[in-house]
Write a protein that holds these residues in place. Structure first.
Motif, short mmCIF file in Angstrom:
data_model
loop_
_atom_site.label_atom_id
_atom_site.label_comp_id
_atom_site.label_asym_id
_atom_site.label_seq_id
_atom_site.Cartn_x
_atom_site.Cartn_y
_atom_site.Cartn_z
N VAL A 52 0.60 -1.09 -0.24
CA VAL A 52 0.20 0.10 0.46
C VAL A 52 0.40 1.12 0.08
CG1 VAL A 52 -1.80 -1.20 1.34
CG2 VAL A 52 0.00 -0.14 2.27
N SER A 53 2.03 1.07 0.19
CA SER A 53 2.76 1.99 -0.21
C SER A 53 3.53 2.93 -1.08
CB SER A 53 4.44 1.46 0.49
OG SER A 53 5.19 1.08 -0.02
N PHE A 56 12.68 -5.88 -2.57
CA PHE A 56 13.06 -4.69 -1.15
C PHE A 56 13.25 -5.55 -0.69
CE2 PHE A 56 9.67 -8.16 -0.90
CZ PHE A 56 9.22 -9.00 -0.13
N CYS A 57 13.87 -4.83 0.63
CA CYS A 57 14.12 -5.76 1.78
C CYS A 57 13.34 -5.60 3.33
CB CYS A 57 15.72 -5.39 1.80
SG CYS A 57 16.38 -3.49 2.42
N PHE A 58 13.57 -5.96 3.44
CA PHE A 58 13.56 -5.88 5.72
C PHE A 58 14.04 -5.27 6.56
CE2 PHE A 58 11.38 -8.11 9.64
CZ PHE A 58 10.45 -6.72 10.03
N GLU A 59 14.24 -4.38 7.13
CA GLU A 59 15.12 -4.36 7.77
C GLU A 59 14.86 -4.26 9.17
OE1 GLU A 59 18.64 -3.99 7.76
OE2 GLU A 59 18.32 -4.25 5.79
N GLY A 60 13.51 -4.45 10.06
CA GLY A 60 13.16 -5.05 11.46
C GLY A 60 13.00 -3.31 12.35
N ARG A 72 16.72 -1.19 -2.83
CA ARG A 72 16.01 -1.44 -2.75
C ARG A 72 15.32 -1.04 -1.62
NH1 ARG A 72 18.11 -7.56 -0.89
NH2 ARG A 72 19.34 -5.74 0.14
N THR A 73 13.67 -0.83 -2.17
CA THR A 73 12.52 0.15 -1.47
C THR A 73 13.21 -1.22 0.28
OG1 THR A 73 11.35 0.75 -2.65
CG2 THR A 73 10.25 0.30 -0.93
N MET A 74 13.07 -0.30 1.25
CA MET A 74 13.46 -0.90 2.62
C MET A 74 11.75 -0.83 3.42
SD MET A 74 17.13 0.81 2.90
CE MET A 74 16.46 2.35 2.27
N VAL A 75 11.88 -2.04 4.08
CA VAL A 75 10.83 -1.63 4.61
C VAL A 75 11.03 -2.34 6.75
CG1 VAL A 75 8.44 -2.86 6.03
CG2 VAL A 75 9.30 -2.87 3.65
N PHE A 76 10.58 -0.60 7.36
CA PHE A 76 11.17 -1.01 8.96
C PHE A 76 10.11 -1.06 9.75
CE2 PHE A 76 13.90 1.09 7.03
CZ PHE A 76 15.27 1.39 6.77
N PHE A 77 10.36 -1.94 10.85
CA PHE A 77 8.74 -1.76 12.24
C PHE A 77 10.47 -0.32 13.14
CE2 PHE A 77 7.72 -6.63 11.86
CZ PHE A 77 6.95 -6.24 11.06
N SER A 130 12.18 4.30 0.16
CA SER A 130 12.08 4.37 -0.92
C SER A 130 14.38 4.02 -1.18
CB SER A 130 11.91 4.98 -1.94
OG SER A 130 12.11 4.91 -3.39
N GLY A 131 14.13 3.52 -2.36
CA GLY A 131 15.48 3.00 -1.99
C GLY A 131 16.79 3.53 -2.73
N ALA A 132 17.38 4.17 -2.30
CA ALA A 132 18.47 5.11 -3.30
C ALA A 132 18.52 4.84 -4.89
CB ALA A 132 20.05 4.57 -3.25
#
Length: 289
Positions: A136-137, A144-148, A169-174, A235-237
């Motif tokens: 939904v972003s 993409f990568c998940f970085e916790g 890559r697009t990054m996802v963080f909690f 968003s990634g670089a």
């Protein structure tokens, strides 16, 4: 992870570890197979047994096996007992408070132990805050990568983000709601004020909200306080591929990365990699300008 036990003999009963996803918000998102697995479980390992009982009551689910707690504080100590249950041929179902077990939640240690003993590990797929936020972003989803969770301490957080500044890559963080503004400020410092991002709050719940914009703009918005579960998508670089090896191109590529928040040392290393030249060549170009 070495549990000290030998792999099970071929004649031993076959236990099964089931990682079962639970709703991240709407109860109706519970996977249909969740009811079947909970009814068939010999043991249910739950991150919070009270929340688990509430969930099963709300969903009208039947649990016949014994229920034990399995959370961050006792995960290491309880893993051997759960492994013994698996080795004895029992079906162990692992659930966390929301989403898929072992993804920034308890479960990884038990999965590793089961794999080391050649036990079957399967899953009940279902809700995931990582994939929901990504979808939904409005940001690129092809890679993409998940970085916790980011480190809580400012220095450690800055070092982690510096290492990600050139990530394409697009990054996802909690993130915890009370640390969201600080995290966004740190992201803006590391990646640049205008790097596109999205704050995904209370996903699938009544007050779901997705806020999109540049990192600095989102940090200002978060200054008023953020409530609920938060997932950040960044968003990634921009790619610096196809960098020519001539001095002007090398210098321009380093400067572009520095403007995005990348440290000079990391920018030099990245440009050298992209251009296929030794780092010392890029270093000399940058430091003799």
């Amino acid at each position: 992870m070495n549990t000290g036990r030998s792999p099970r003999p071929e004649s031993a009963p076959t236990g099964v570890l089931v990682l079962a996803a639970t709703p991240i918000g709407q109860l109706g998102d519970a996977p249909p197979r969740l009811a079947q697995e909970l009814a068939a479980a010999d043991v249910v390992a739950a991150e919070d047994t009270r929340r688990f009982r509430r969930l099963t009551s709300d969903l009208g689910l039947e649990v016949n096996g014994r229920v034990v707690s399995y959370f961050e504080g006792n995960e290491q100590a309880r893993t051997p007992a759960l492994l013994d249950s698996l080795l004895a041929g029992e079906r162990v179902v692992l659930v966390t408070d929301a989403g898929m077990p072992s993804v920034s939640d308890p479960g990884y240690r038990l999965v590793v132990a089961a794999v080391e003993h050649d036990l079957r590990v399967t899953a009940v797929p279902g809700p995931s805050a990582v994939l929901t936020a990504l979808a939904v972003s409005g940001l690129p989803v092809d890679r993409f990568c998940f970085e916790g969770f980011l480190p809580r301490k400012a220095g450690e957080r800055a070092r982690r983000l510096a290492s990600l500044a050139a990530e394409e890559r697009t990054m996802v963080f909690f993130e915890a709601p009370h640390r969201t503004q600080a995290a966004l400020e740190a992201l803006a410092e590391a990646f640049g004020d205008e790097r596109p991002a999205a704050i995904c709050r209370e996903l699938t719940k009544t007050h779901e909200e997705v806020r999109r914009g540049g990192l600095r703009e989102l940090a200002r918005w978060a200054a008023d306080g953020v409530r609920g579960e938060v997932t950040l998508v960044v968003s990634g670089a921009e790619s610096v591929a196809e960098v020519s090896a001539d001095p002007e191109s090398l210098l321009a590529a380093v400067c572009a990365l520095e403007e995005q928040g990348t440290s000079r040392k990391e920018a030099i290393a990245e440009v050298a990699r992209r251009a296929g030249v030794p780092k010392r060549d890029v270093y000399e170009v940058v430091h003799v300008r």
